[in-house]
Design a protein around this motif. Structure first.
Motif, short mmCIF file in Angstrom:
data_model
loop_
_atom_site.label_atom_id
_atom_site.label_comp_id
_atom_site.label_asym_id
_atom_site.label_seq_id
_atom_site.Cartn_x
_atom_site.Cartn_y
_atom_site.Cartn_z
N UNK A 102 -4.60 -2.10 -5.15
CA UNK A 102 -4.00 -0.79 -5.47
C UNK A 102 -3.74 -0.20 -3.89
N UNK A 158 -3.97 2.63 -2.54
CA UNK A 158 -5.01 3.54 -2.11
C UNK A 158 -6.43 2.94 -1.54
N UNK A 159 -6.77 1.73 -2.54
CA UNK A 159 -7.90 0.96 -2.18
C UNK A 159 -7.82 -0.05 -1.15
N UNK A 193 -5.75 0.81 1.45
CA UNK A 193 -5.95 1.95 2.59
C UNK A 193 -7.55 2.01 2.99
N UNK A 194 -8.33 2.21 1.98
CA UNK A 194 -9.62 2.50 2.08
C UNK A 194 -10.33 1.24 2.62
N UNK A 212 -9.63 11.64 -0.20
CA UNK A 212 -9.48 10.09 -0.24
C UNK A 212 -10.41 9.73 -1.42
N UNK A 218 -9.28 7.77 -4.45
CA UNK A 218 -9.89 6.57 -4.82
C UNK A 218 -10.47 6.54 -6.52
N UNK A 252 -7.26 5.96 -8.32
CA UNK A 252 -6.78 4.65 -8.43
C UNK A 252 -7.69 3.51 -9.29
#
Lengths: 307, 41
Positions: free
Chosen positions: A45, A47-48, A50-51, B31, B35, B38
């Motif tokens: 994903x 977002x994940x 990016x994290x 964030x 998360x 997501x």
């Protein structure tokens, strides 16, 4: 009141904390980590993803801050590093240490909670590897410091890959090995033209301890090793021909530039060290191009454009 | 001229550090929300 504040040193600027993370080194770390993540066979994903990259960057920044905290005195003695926040007196050592520990712990925790504990464990290992095994233990003791310490910079694509897939396979280990074997010629090319700086502060870099001739031969040895190793992902079927051909072309150029350095006699006083500087500059470009080719190849295969 | 006054300089540095810290905190909060979303999707 006024008398007390007059003797207090000014607090460090936020820019100094940012400089402590070695942003230029971090850009390469982010790039290789991102490539590992994007080239992995399983999608993550965004977002994940990016994290995961953020955690890799924070971990690298934390390790860099700890490195500068430990080496503040050495940095003060070298022209290249004397302007860093600690040797320049813009920050106190405790702040640098706490900042480094804080960033490192935060990056590992965030990686573990948001992505997975295997990726977090490898990230923690990479931080300890750089800040403790390399900086504190190996760097001041052995001229092979760069060879073993190269492992620290080799972790990001492995972490990126594991963040996306959740497990370790041959491909991310090969990517680790590529950076591991790329590091010695990259750093020794630099060490050849900043030799006097390292000698001044007593760091046993290869040109200082073993001499220029031996360093030049070893640069050549690693460049030869890098040629088949960089093409190995193609040979084992982990990538397509686009990556394979790009890897061979890039590595042949690397080898040719290393030949110029490796077969050169010891530089005379006042030598501009042009071949060494060219090899150092190309080595950075090489790694960027190689990992970009890896991602491009993966994208082309996924799109069905290349086999 | 204010750059020569240590107290004013101290306040300016702390103010700019606080601003950066606030931005990072807001970013981190966003964030964490992102998360969570997501992970749920």
């Amino acid at each position: 009141m006024t008398t007390t504040t007059a003797f207090q040193p000014l607090p460090a600027e936020w820019r100094d904390f940012f400089a402590l993370t070695k942003p230029r080194v971090m850009s390469l770390v982010i790039f290789t980590g991102l490539c590992g993540l994007l080239a992995a066979p399983e999608a993550i994903h965004p977002i994940l993803g990016f994290t995961a990259i953020l955690c890799i960057a924070l971990g690298a920044g934390g390790a860099a801050a700890l490195n500068q905290w430990w080496e503040a005195d050495l940095d003060a003695g070298m022209k290249r590093t004397a302007g860093r926040p600690l040797p320049a007196g813009r920050m106190d050592r405790t702040s640098a240490r706490d900042f480094g520990i804080g960033l490192s712990v935060a990056s590992v925790l965030l990686m573990g909670l948001a992505i997975g504990w295997l990726a977090a464990a490898i990230l923690a290992l990479s931080i300890v590897y750089y800040a403790v095994i390399y900086t504190i233990w190996l760097k001041p003791r052995t001229p092979q410091n760069i060879v073993i310490g190269g492992g620290a910079g080799a972790f990001p694509p492995l972490i990126g890959w594991v963040a996306a897939t959740g497990h370790i396979t041959a491909m991310p280990v090969i990517l680790f090995a590529i950076i591991f074997f790329w590091t010695p010629p990259h750093f020794w090319a630099l060490a050849l033209f900043v030799k006097t700086d390292y000698a001044k502060v007593g760091i046993p870099m290869m040109p200082v301890v073993a001499g220029e001739t031996s360093t030049r031969r070893q640069i050549l040895f690693y460049a030869v090793l890098l040629l088949p190793l960089s093409a190995l992902p193609w040979f084992i079927g982990g990538t397509g021909a686009v990556y394979g051909i790009a890897a061979l072309i890039l590595s042949v150029i690397f080898l040719l530039l290393s030949l110029r350095v490796g077969l050169r006699r010891t530089a005379a006083e006042g030598d501009a060290m042009k071949p060494e500087k060219q090899l150092f500059a190309y080595s950075v470009l090489y790694l960027f191009a190689l990992f970009a080719a890896l991602v491009a190849d993966h994208w082309l295969v996924v799109q069905g454009i290349a086999a | 001229m204010s750059n020569l006054d240590p107290e004013a300089e101290r306040k300016r540095i702390i103010r700019s550090r606080n601003r950066v810290f606030a931005v990072l905190l807001i970013g981190f909060t966003i964030l964490v929300f992102a998360i969570s979303l997501a992970k749920m999707s």
